[in-house]
Design a protein around this motif. Structure first.
Motif, short mmCIF file in Angstrom:
data_model
loop_
_atom_site.label_atom_id
_atom_site.label_comp_id
_atom_site.label_asym_id
_atom_site.label_seq_id
_atom_site.Cartn_x
_atom_site.Cartn_y
_atom_site.Cartn_z
N GLY A 298 0.69 -1.25 0.11
CA GLY A 298 -0.06 0.04 -0.03
C GLY A 298 0.63 1.13 0.10
N VAL A 343 9.40 -1.77 4.84
CA VAL A 343 8.70 -0.69 5.54
C VAL A 343 7.31 -0.88 5.98
N VAL A 395 -7.62 5.20 8.94
CA VAL A 395 -7.10 3.98 8.11
C VAL A 395 -6.19 4.42 6.99
N GLU A 485 -9.23 4.97 -1.83
CA GLU A 485 -9.96 4.14 -0.49
C GLU A 485 -10.85 4.95 0.18
#
Ligand code: M6R
Length: 606
Positions: A298, A343, A395, A485
């Motif tokens: 992501g 990461v 989020v 998103e």
């Protein structure tokens, strides 16, 4: 994903379980449930949606029992409804589960043939019936061992049993699980964060282990049932701020906190007196590292993609970047002189953890860039570089993304200097620029009127595109990810030079397109690409940096200018308007900004 909590105590546990479930909602918010043991029976209460809904159930207040388990779900097998919510129970056993049981269909057939009746569509229910079946002829420990042997996949489990009213069983394979120690009570949690408000004394289960937790005793076992001694670790007692303050959403607060994030990073990593970058206790010699592989998912993956340009520009190291879910299953040519950097904001992302685990098993050099320093990825990496940005609750990742960029950049810069790929003067100049970032981000944050009004158009659009070249390309990907998103509309990030190889066909009259065009070496190229989309009817929102020179181009719908800094650091500033664009578009659409549909903050299933 999914959050697990278990408490065994000498007092009723339901309200403590509910409070912990609230903390765990970052792992999933499709449904929530709780089961306790009282009066010789399993009591179960579940509801669809948030923990708030569960708490509204009038039966919760009077729920008795000093041993119980709770769960928040992110649906994998079966719709997010009350029946599929965890815990899942038979007359004798109740189970909460995080992970996926890959052979559940086969196990279900076997259990149905034995007369077991299933209520839900979940994979979890097979665990309930397996234990119920084995308990008929085995003691607890052997039933658990037999059940674990049958399961394929990854899982963390919390189990209570009617006939063992003083204990909770925990078990893990793949997914993390922690045990906490209290006074006359002990706890089980899907991570230490869930337990932090109750205790700072924690042990972690290793892969394949299970445990039996009583209020005054915890026993740990390996996968063949031998007892295991565990270290008790002490968590830091830093008070963290989980308050929205004056902001409507955590995301808005976290966007505005970015100057502080960067200030903390500067404080931690920059030595003001010597104009140097502090990376203390780096465990390897320089000549041992000739290449770097950056891995994430992501937004963390997008930060890695940005860093690839920096490593290439500043150092002579070979650099590759990988999405963790791809890396873990590819045939990798592991190289001893490669530094593998993982990461992750949460440090719990299942695919990133699995990729790290694979590197560790192959005895590679592993480092991580994480926000949560008590996380699984932090614990299992050879070297940790924290991003120091405090809890990120929304989020959508915002301040963690900038924190990741910062740490990746200083890694590239420090290695470039130590390997003599850049001069000392250049190194010092770049460090000076880094120190300007908090101030410049603060100024860029103030400039929001245009992005706010552009959001009205994006809120009405069917879809949009984000274009960039060089380091602006991964920022375009990040802009598209944020908008997808939060606004639930289609958004694509593209390298602007690729448009005419296919995606240009998507452009139609009035389609909003964000063009990230800082005045760097790609500027004139991307301005031409921009004209090509304008010519086909796109409404272009150009994001560039301030300059004496005007933008020489026609028919641009809107232009936003971020502050000015050296080309390396421009991605930090370009990120601000694209975060705000996603935020205001979602606000306009009335979406649940901090908990967008179908998502979770911590992605603990693959
Ligand atoms: O905790 P991690 O950084 O490992 O999480 C990785 C992704 O799940 C995360 O960045 C996700 O893409 C964000 N919700 C994007 O805003």
């Amino acid at each position: 994903m999914c959050g697990i909590i278990g408490i065994t105590s000498n007092k009723p546990v339901s309200s403590a379980i509910i409070s912990s479930l609230r903390k765990l909602e970052y792992r999933g918010y499709d449904s929530a449930g709780i089961a306790t043991l009282s009066n010789g029976a399993i009591n179960e209460i579940k509801s669809e949606g948030r923990v708030d809904n569960l708490e509204k159930n009038p039966l919760i207040k009077n729920m008795l029992g000093s041993v119980g388990i709770g769960h928040v779900r992110w649906a994998t097998h079966g719709m997010p409804n009350t029946i599929n919510a965890h815990p899942h129970s038979s007359e004798t056993v109740s189970v909460v589960h995080n992970g996926i049981i890959e052979n559940s269909t086969t196990l279900k057939k076997y259990l149905i043939n034995k007369g077991h009746k299933f209520k839900s569509q979940t994979d979890t229910e097979v665990i309930v019936h397996l234990i119920t079946e084995y308990l008929k002829e085995n003691d607890l420990k052997n039933s658990i061992l037999k059940m674990l042997k049958q399961l394929h996949g990854s899982f963390a489990l919390g189990i209570i049993i009617k006939d063992q009213p003083d204990l909770i069983v925990g078990a893990r394979r793949g997914s993390p699980l922690a045990v906490g120690y209290g006074l006359n009570e002990n706890y089980l949690g899907s991570d230490s964060y869930a337990l932090k408000s109750m205790t700072n004394k924690i042990s972690y289960l290793s892969d394949g282990e299970f445990c039996i937790i009583k209020k005054n005793q915890v026993d740990f076992f390996d996968e063949i049932g031998n007892k295991v001694n565990k270290k008790v670790l002490e968590l830091s007692s830093t008070e963290e701020n989980y308050d929205k303050g004056e902001f409507k959403h955590f995301m808005a607060k976290e966007i505005e906190e970015q100057p502080i994030t960067l200030k903390n990073c500067v404080k931690e990593y920059i030595d003001n007196i010597n104009n140097d970058i502090n990376i203390h206790n780096f465990p390897w010699k320089l000549y041992e590292i000739n290449s770097v592989t950056l891995i994430g998912c992501g937004s963390a993956y997008n930060s890695c993609l940005t860093a690839k340009y920096w490593f290439e520009e500043l150092t002579t190291l070979d650099v590759s970047v990988d999405v963790a879910s791809e890396f873990r299953y590819r045939i990798n040519r592991f190289k001893k002189d490669t530094l593998y950097i993982f990461v992750s904001q949460s440090g719990e992302t299942a695919d990133t953890y699995a990729a790290l685990d694979l590197c560790n098993k192959n005895k590679m050099k592993t480092a991580c860039i994480v926000n949560v320093i008590e996380s699984s990825i932090a614990r299992d990496s050879n070297f940790i570089l924290p991003i120091h940005c405090g809890p990120e609750i929304g989020v959508a990742s915002t301040k963690a993304f900038l924190g990741q960029l910062f740490v990746l950049y200083i890694m590239a810069l420090k290695l470039a200097f130590l390997k003599k790929n850049i001069t000392k003067d250049n190194y010092i100049l770049k460090i000076k620029d880094l120190k300007q970032l908090p101030k410049l981000i603060k100024e860029t944050l103030l400039n929001e009127n245009k992005v706010r009004s552009a959001a009205n158009t994006f809120a009405k659009a069917k879809g949009s595109m984000f274009l960039g070249r060089g380091t602006s390309y991964p920022i375009a990907l990040e802009g598209a990810l944020k908008l997808k998103e939060l606004s639930y509309t289609h958004a694509e990030g593209y390298p602007a030079g690729e448009m005419k190889h296919g995606p240009l066909a998507l452009i139609e009259n009035g389609m909003p397109v964000v063009v990230l065009a800082p005045r760097d070496k790609y500027y004139s190229k991307i301005i031409s690409n921009m004209q090509e989309v304008i010519a086909r009817g796109a409404k272009v929102l150009l994001i560039t940096n301030k300059s004496k020179d005007e933008v020489v181009s026609e028919n641009i719908w809107e232009t936003i200018e971020v502050e000015n800094i050296n080309d390396d650091l421009i991605p930090f500033l370009l990120t601000i308007p694209i975060q705000k664009l996603a935020y205001y578009t979602a606000l306009k659409k009335g979406h649940d900004i901090d908990k967008p549909r179908n998502l979770a903050k911590s992605v603990t299933v693959e």
